[in-house]
Design a protein around this motif. Structure first.
Motif, short mmCIF file in Angstrom:
data_model
loop_
_atom_site.label_atom_id
_atom_site.label_comp_id
_atom_site.label_asym_id
_atom_site.label_seq_id
_atom_site.Cartn_x
_atom_site.Cartn_y
_atom_site.Cartn_z
N GLY A 55 1.00 6.05 -17.48
CA GLY A 55 2.23 6.38 -17.91
C GLY A 55 3.58 5.93 -17.16
O GLY A 55 3.36 5.56 -15.87
N ILE A 56 4.38 5.88 -17.70
CA ILE A 56 5.76 5.16 -17.24
C ILE A 56 6.92 6.23 -17.73
O ILE A 56 7.38 6.32 -18.75
N THR A 57 7.50 6.87 -16.50
CA THR A 57 8.41 7.79 -16.67
C THR A 57 9.71 7.55 -15.92
O THR A 57 9.70 6.77 -14.91
N THR A 167 -2.90 6.88 -14.29
CA THR A 167 -1.97 6.56 -13.26
C THR A 167 -0.63 6.75 -13.85
O THR A 167 -0.27 6.43 -14.97
N THR A 168 0.44 7.43 -12.99
CA THR A 168 1.70 7.61 -13.42
C THR A 168 2.75 6.79 -12.54
O THR A 168 2.65 7.02 -11.50
N GLY A 191 4.46 11.27 -9.20
CA GLY A 191 3.80 9.76 -9.26
C GLY A 191 2.87 9.28 -8.52
O GLY A 191 2.52 9.94 -7.36
N ASP A 192 2.19 8.32 -9.18
CA ASP A 192 1.12 7.75 -8.18
C ASP A 192 1.72 6.33 -7.74
O ASP A 192 1.37 5.85 -6.76
N PRO A 236 0.99 6.84 -2.37
CA PRO A 236 1.69 6.18 -3.40
C PRO A 236 2.71 5.14 -2.97
O PRO A 236 3.46 5.26 -1.84
N PRO A 237 2.58 3.71 -3.55
CA PRO A 237 3.22 2.71 -2.93
C PRO A 237 4.66 2.88 -3.45
O PRO A 237 5.00 3.42 -4.58
N LEU A 238 5.61 2.15 -2.65
CA LEU A 238 7.19 2.24 -3.14
C LEU A 238 7.65 0.73 -3.45
O LEU A 238 7.44 0.04 -2.40
#
Lengths: 329, 161
Positions: A55-57, A167-168, A191-192, A236-238
């Motif tokens: 998912g891309i949001t 995966t978001t 988010g992931d 979650p990575p940034l």
């Protein structure tokens, strides 16, 4: 290309063989609520459950489509077949829509291993359309390895995509508010993988710090979470990206790959899938029941509510009682 | 998940008659594109807006498209209509090619429309090549909408329950 089959059995076989026209037709039926869609779905469903749904949001204008475009390129470089469901808003007034996400992905149009489908929200809140889940199943049955689901531009809590995807990715951009926005409930909890796009813009450092703080606080609360110990295993990575120059793409795909591996090793891949199917099952059941109740409903009840003669809670329980009476008699 | 907000589907003013209609809608889907190096976008934007206002789903693929790109996108999107805006010539080659590619892709049943600057003497050639209808400069958007609505009504009637 062979013609799209008329009957459900042949069409389903075409879908499983990866025929783009057949898949596109099935998605149309599912989107339109055509009963043939459900028939096709029942035949292809046993062959689904393999694709990685990403998912891309993020807010409008964050560059979701442009970023998706670069992610397709990188996924193709890694030899994977890619499906894309790109959702744009339908007009709540006319039902019409202008679906323009393809514009940013035009370079992949003629790649036979990339299937891009634009879908309107058609009255659905939450960032997706009612048919998003079904469309993903069709692409899954067509043997696409990775399926991107790009939501409409979202605000703070339209996070339906989280329930849909394995995966978001949350896409942020510099300059959209302070750290209070970042620690609010909703999108930022979900988010992931977090990506700050347009990282070459002013305000990037501030936005990075805000996201960092939010993720730090989130990690603290997750590690104290006694109920779901497994949640803490993924931090979650940034990441940073400049989609228009394809910067950061490799790192993002590395991260989605790592997340998929984490899900598979921890058993969460199946867990997330089954959660999604369960939600969809309940959703369909609820729709069917509500439809049935509404079918026999007297329109005067709404008018009574509008005249303040009966409150919505009482009216709802009356209607439920009437429906129960009808079904048991 | 989507269904938690099922009832939100009803727009603020809608009764459950509207609610049912919203669920059962089958909007016409139309792909709009420009072929070649033509970058004049005002016409196509006005048309896209008018069609949206008429409740249609407009898939916009952008500028500088090739006939191959438009045909591929039309199949992926399973649109009912393909509309090409052309204002800087080249249409006598690109439109027949697009019509042929659509037929080859098994999508010959899609309505193919052309609009923009199209000289009268090219009309026959385009129609023979498979362009179903041409709207030249000065066409009223209301006429285009009415034409599409009537076409859609006739097309959907036999299969509609």
């Amino acid at each position: 290309m062979t013609a799209i089959a008329d009957n459900i059995n042949d069409l389903s076989r075409q879908i499983l063989a990866g025929n783009i026209g057949a898949g596109a037709r099935a998605i149309r039926w599912l989107d339109d609520g055509d009963p043939r869609g459900a028939d096709v779905l029942s035949l292809i469903f046993p062959h689904t459950g393999r694709a990685h749904l990403i998912g891309i949001t993020g807010p409008p204008g964050a560059g979701k489509s442009s970023l998706t475009n670069t992610l397709i390129t990188e996924q193709r470089r890694r030899g994977r077949r890619v499906g894309v469901i790109a959702i744009d808003p339908s007009s709540p007034f006319t039902g019409g829509a202008i679906l323009g996400d393809r514009v940013r992905m035009a370079q992949h149009t003629v790649d036979p291993d990339v299937f891009i489908r634009s879908i309107g929200t058609r009255g659905q809140a939450g960032g997706l359309s009612r048919s998003s889940h079904d469309a993903c199943l069709v692409l899954d049955a067509m043997n696409y390895d990775v399926i991107f689901v790009e939501t409409v531009g979202v605000g703070q809590d339209e996070i339906d995509v989280v329930a849909l995807a394995h995966t978001t990715l949350i896409i942020g951009v510099p300059g959209l508010g302070d750290e209070v926005q970042a620690v609010k409930a909703g999108l930022m909890e979900a988010g992931d993988i977090f990506v700050i796009n347009k990282a070459d813009r002013d305000g990037y450092d501030d936005t990075y710090r805000q996201f960092e703080l939010m993720l730090h606080l989130r990690a603290e609360s997750v590690s104290r979470n006694e109920i779901d110990k497994t949640a803490s295993a993924w931090s979650p990575p940034l990441l940073r990206a400049v989609a228009k120059r394809a910067e950061g793409t490799v790192e993002i795909v590395d991260a989605t790959d790592a997340h998929r591996e984490y899900l598979q090793n921890s058993g969460h891949f199946v867990k997330r899938s089954s959660h999604r199917e369960r939600e969809q099952f309940i959703c369909l059941l609820r729709e069917a029941v509500v439809d049935e109740i509404m079918e026999g409903m007297d329109e005067d009840i709404l008018n009574s509510i509008l005249r303040r003669e009966i409150d919505p809670y009482t009216a709802a329980s009356h209607e439920l009682a009437r429906w129960r009476g009808n079904t048991t008699s | 998940m989507p269904c938690a907000r099922y009832l939100v589907n009803t727009m603020p003013t809608a009764s459950w008659v509207g609610f049912k209609m919203l669920k059962k809608t089958r909007p016409l889907r139309i792909l709009l594109a420009k072929l070649g190096m033509d970058t004049h976008t005002v016409g196509i934007t006005v048309i896209a807006h008018a069609l949206r206002e008429a409740g249609m789903e407009v898939i916009f693929t952008g500028l500088k498209q090739t006939p191959d790109m438009v045909a591929a996108a039309a199949v992926q999107e399973d649109v009912d209509v393909v509309g090409i805006s052309t204002l800087s010539a080249g249409h006598t080659r690109s439109l027949p090619k697009l019509a042929r590619l659509l037929r080859e892709a098994g999508a010959g049943d899609k309505l193919l429309l052309a609009g923009g600057v199209i000289p009268e003497e090219d009309r026959q050639l385009l129609e023979d090549a498979g362009v179903d209808r041409i709207f030249t400069m000065g066409s009223d958007t209301r006429d285009i909408v009415a034409y599409l609505q009537e076409w859609w009504l006739n097309k959907s009637e036999p299969t509609e329950v």
